[in-house]
Design a protein around this motif. Structure first.
Motif, short mmCIF file in Angstrom:
data_model
loop_
_atom_site.label_atom_id
_atom_site.label_comp_id
_atom_site.label_asym_id
_atom_site.label_seq_id
_atom_site.Cartn_x
_atom_site.Cartn_y
_atom_site.Cartn_z
N LEU A 195 -6.13 5.40 0.04
CA LEU A 195 -5.07 3.86 -0.98
C LEU A 195 -6.44 3.61 -1.62
N ALA B 250 -2.61 -5.69 -4.61
CA ALA B 250 -2.10 -4.48 -2.93
C ALA B 250 -2.57 -5.46 -2.25
N GLY C 287 0.61 -0.90 -0.21
CA GLY C 287 0.30 0.07 -0.16
C GLY C 287 0.54 1.14 0.02
#
Ligand code: SF4
Length: 347
Positions: free
Chosen positions: A240, A215, A196
Motif C-alpha cells: 500500500l 486512503a 486500500g
C-alpha cells in the motif's frame, strides 16, 4: 423480442454521448440532456422541453429514468443533514450534506451496503446489497444540494461502499459531477476514499482528471489492520505504501491517510510509532478521526489530551496532520455511522 429499456443512470458522460449519437442526434444534445438529468433534476423525459419531441419519445422508449425518493431526512443541531434514498428496486442508501457558510460538501454512497467488513463500521456490518450506478451517485449529491438550496462545492465518496470495488461506475459518477453541464464540481473537490484497494489506486493514478484520493489506514501495524479491516488483508501495508508513493510521483498530488483513532486499539505508543514510520518522508497527509460511537461495537474515542499528543507526535516527525472535527454525530451521520437501517431492520 424488444430489448428491455436501459437505466439512464448507468451512463456516464461518454455513454450519454454514444446513446445520443445512436439516436442520430448532434453532440450538443449531450450537454442539454445532462443538464436536465442532473442540473435541473427533471423527473421524466417528457418535461425536457428544449429537446425535440421525437427525441423525448425515443429516450422514453429506450431508457428508464428513476430518481430516488427521499424516505427520510434527519437534521443535526450543527446543520448537517442525513438522507435516506430509495431507488426504484427498493434498495436504500444514505448521503450526508455538510454545510459551511455558502459551501456544501456532500458525502455520497457508491454501493448499497459494503462487502469489506471493517470492524468499526456500521455499513460493513449490514452486508452488501448491490453496486450503484453513476447517475445514482450523482443524484444523491444533486438532490442533497437542492434540499439545502445550495450548489455542492465538494463531493466525497465516503458513504456506504468501497468505491474501487465499483470502479467504473464510481469514475462515471465523478465525471457526471465534474462535467460543467452536470454538477460542475471541480475535479480536485471530488474525493474518492478507498480502504486500500491497490488495483484501484493504480488505475486512478492513470486517469486524466485531478480527482483527490484518500486512503483509510487506521493502523500501520499489519496484525491490527488485518483485524480492523479484514477485507483488505490481501494488500499488505508495504505494498500500500509503495503504491501510494508511486501515485504521488505519477500525479504530483498528495493523498490523505485517514486514521480513525480508537482508544486502546490504535492510539498506543507502538501504533503511533508505526504510523509515523508509514507516513514520514513522502507526500502524505494524515487525517486523524476520533472514532464515532457505533452501536454494537466496543470502539471508543480517545480523550482530547491523547488526540492532541498523537497529532503533536506526527507533526514533530514532519508528517502533515489534521484532526477532523466531526459533524452530524447526533444523527449518526459521521464517518462509519451510516447503515442500511431499513434493509437491516427488515431482516
Ligand atoms: S469503512 Fe468503508 S470500506 Fe470499510 S466496511 Fe465501512 S463502508 Fe465498507
Amino acid at each position: 423480442m424488444a430489448e428491455a429499456p436501459t437505466d439512464i443512470a448507468s451512463l456516464d458522460p461518454a455513454g450519454l454521448a454514444e446513446a445520443l449519437t445512436a439516436l442520430g442526434q448532434p453532440s450538443f444534445r449531450r450537454r442539454q440532456l445532462m443538464a436536465w438529468l442532473y442540473g435541473r433534476l427533471a423527473p421524466d423525459f417528457a418535461g425536457m422541453t428544449d429537446l425535440p419531441a421525437s427525441l423525448r419519445e425515443n429516450l422514453a422508449n429506450s431508457y428508464t429514468l428513476n430518481q430516488p425518493d427521499a424516505l427520510e431526512v434527519q437534521r443535526s443541531s450543527d446543520g448537517t443533514r442525513k438522507y435516506l434514498w430509495r431507488f426504484a428496486d427498493g434498495v436504500t442508501v444514505e448521503s450526508v450534506g455538510i454545510p459551511s457558510g455558502d459551501r456544501l460538501t456532500v458525502c455520497f454512497s457508491t454501493q448499497a451496503g459494503c462487502p469489506m467488513g471493517c470492524a468499526f463500521c456500521a455499513t460493513g456490518r449490514g452486508g452488501f446489497t448491490r453496486d450503484l450506478l453513476p447517475g445514482e451517485m450523482t443524484w444523491q449529491v444533486a438532490l442533497t444540494a437542492r434540499d439545502f438550496g445550495l450548489r455542492a462545492s465538494n463531493a466525497v465518496a465516503m458513504g456506504q461502499g468501497e468505491p474501487f470495488q465499483n470502479y467504473d461506475a464510481t469514475l462515471g459518477g465523478l465525471r457526471l459531477m465534474n462535467a460543467p453541464d452536470g454538477l460542475g464540481i471541480r475535479a480536485r473537490h471530488l474525493t474518492v476514499s478507498t480502504c486500500g484497494v491497490i488495483p484501484g489506486i493504480r488505475r486512478l493514478a492513470t486517469e486524466p482528471e485531478q480527482f483527490t484520493l484518500a486512503a483509510s489506514l487506521h493502523s500501520a501495524v499489519q496484525a491490527t489492520r488485518d483485524r480492523l479491516m479484514p477485507g483488505v488483508k490481501r494488500w499488505p501495508l508495504e505494498e500500500l505504501k509503495s503504491t501510494l508513493i508511486d501515485y504521488t510521483h505519477r500525479t504530483g498530488r498528495r493523498p490523505t491517510l485517514e486514521y480513525a483513532l480508537i482508544a486502546g486499539e490504535n492510539d498506543t505508543p507502538e501504533e503511533i510509532a508505526a504510523l509515523v514510520a508509514f507516513a514520514r518522508g513522502w507526500m502524505s497527509h494524515v487525517n486523524l478521526i476520533p472514532v464515532n460511537p457505533v452501536a454494537g461495537t466496543k470502539a471508543s474515542r480517545p480523550g482530547d489530551p491523547r488526540i492532541a499528543q498523537v497529532a503533536a507526535a506526527l507533526e514533530a516527525a514532519g508528517v502533515e496532520t489534521s484532526v477532523r472535527t466531526e459533524r452530524g454525530t447526533d444523527i449518526d451521520a459521521a464517518c462509519g455511522q451510516l447503515t442500511q437501517r431499513h434493509r437491516v431492520s427488515a431482516e
